[in-house]
Design an enzyme around this catalytic site. Structure first.
Site: not given
Ligand code: CP
Ligand code: NVA
Length: 307
Positions: A101, A128, A131, A223, A263, A291
């Site tokens: 990540r 992502h 997701q 989101d 999400c 997930r």
């Molecule tokens: N939806 C999602 O990826 O959540 P987190 O950022 O908590 O992993």
């Molecule tokens: N769009 C958001 C998703 C979090 C799961 C981000 O990147 O912060």
């Protein structure tokens, strides 16, 4: 040859079906493939915070009999303490897979290039994929199909929206996106999705008005307005995105049975109201649960051990 999971774009229809069918089995029995990752170690290199992605992967790896190692931003900071190539080559000598990540999508691509083990994109600024794959699994579970389902995404054209473009176009869903001007999804991904849609029959449309985007929709998805890394813009975005809030008035324009997705994490009172998020139409926690099942299925697809 190793296979990475960096984008839904790289998955064939057959692979999506395989992941869905494994996830269904895993949802019925979480320990069904216990032992598939016996003796295997998977690292989570996270440069941004996480609840769902981190916990569901760690729990999933443990339920498959493998070993998960979490590396926080200070531990491995790609390109800062050492080069991305050196990190990736070293980790490939210890591990069986990497879940990453990070910020720039180029970092994910570079780790994937130098690692000789599978790399899973656990979120980048651009995509992502874990997701979105889990999201269309959830929609399929609830509605029994994806083709001809109309999904509306309202808010920021961010990493989640970009991935939903691939997910929808690959599976023949209709995808309507409503964002403020200049906050739409990635242009190249929109073009890619339109090209894919020609083969699958998916209909993709972009609007700058939330009402047009949600009209007669089966599913409304939103989101955060300021993704991780964009926190400094939060105040400005609050002004710009105001009329894109998913609230009772907006939801009323969709089908009465409309499903509500997010999400998470949600900023309640900004992109979504409490009333909508906690309504009977909301499936946000089923979405979060899935997930776990989908990611275990992805690990099985990439690392095997279940056959
Ligand atoms: N939806 C999602 O990826 O959540 P987190 O950022 O908590 O992993
Ligand atoms: N769009 C958001 C998703 C979090 C799961 C981000 O990147 O912060």
């Amino acid at each position: 040859m190793k296979k990475d999971f960096v984008s839904i774009k790289d998955l064939s229809t057959q692979e999506i079906e395989t992941v869905f069918s494994l996830a269904k089995e895993l949802k019925k029995d979480r320990l069904k493939f216990f032992g598939a990752l016996k003796g295997k170690s998977v690292a989570l290199i996270f440069q941004k915070p996480s609840n769902r992605t981190r916990v569901s992967f760690e729990v999933g790896i443990s339920q498959l009999g493998g070993n998960a190692i979490y590396l926080k931003p200070e531990d491995i900071n790609p390109g800062v303490r050492e080069s991305i190539a050196d990190i990736s080559k070293t980790l490939s000598r210890y591990l069986d897979a990497i879940i990453l990540r990070t910020f720039g999508h180029d970092i994910v691509l570079e780790v994937a290039k130098y690692a000789s083990i599978p790399v899973i994109n656990g979120l980048s600024d651009l995509l992502h994929p874990c997701q979105a794959l889990s999201d269309i699994f959830t929609i399929n579970e609830k509605l029994g199909k994806l083709k001809d389902v109309t999904l509306s995404y309202v808010g920021d054209g961010n990493n989640v929206c970009n991935c939903l473009l691939y997910a929808a176009s690959k599976t023949g869903m209709n995808f309507k996106i409503g964002t403020p001007k200049r906050y739409g999804p990635n242009k190249e991904i929109v073009d890619d999705a339109l090209e894919i849609a020609k083969k699958t029959g998916a209909k993709i449309s972009l609007f700058n008005n939330p009402n047009d985007a949600v009209k007669n929709s089966d599913v409304i998805y939103t989101d955060v307005w300021a993704s991780m890394g964009k926190e400094k813009e939060a105040w400005k975005r609050k002004m710009i995105f105001g009329k894109f809030q998913v609230n009772r008035r907006l939801v009323a324009l969709a089908k009465p049975s409309v499903l509500i997705m997010h999400c998470l994490p949600a900023h309640r009172g900004l992109e979504i109201t409490d009333e909508v998020m906690d309504s009977p139409n909301s499936i946000v926690f089923d979405q979060a649960e899935n997930r776990l099942h989908i990611q275990k299925a992805i690990l099985l697809m990439l690392l095997g051990g279940h056959k």
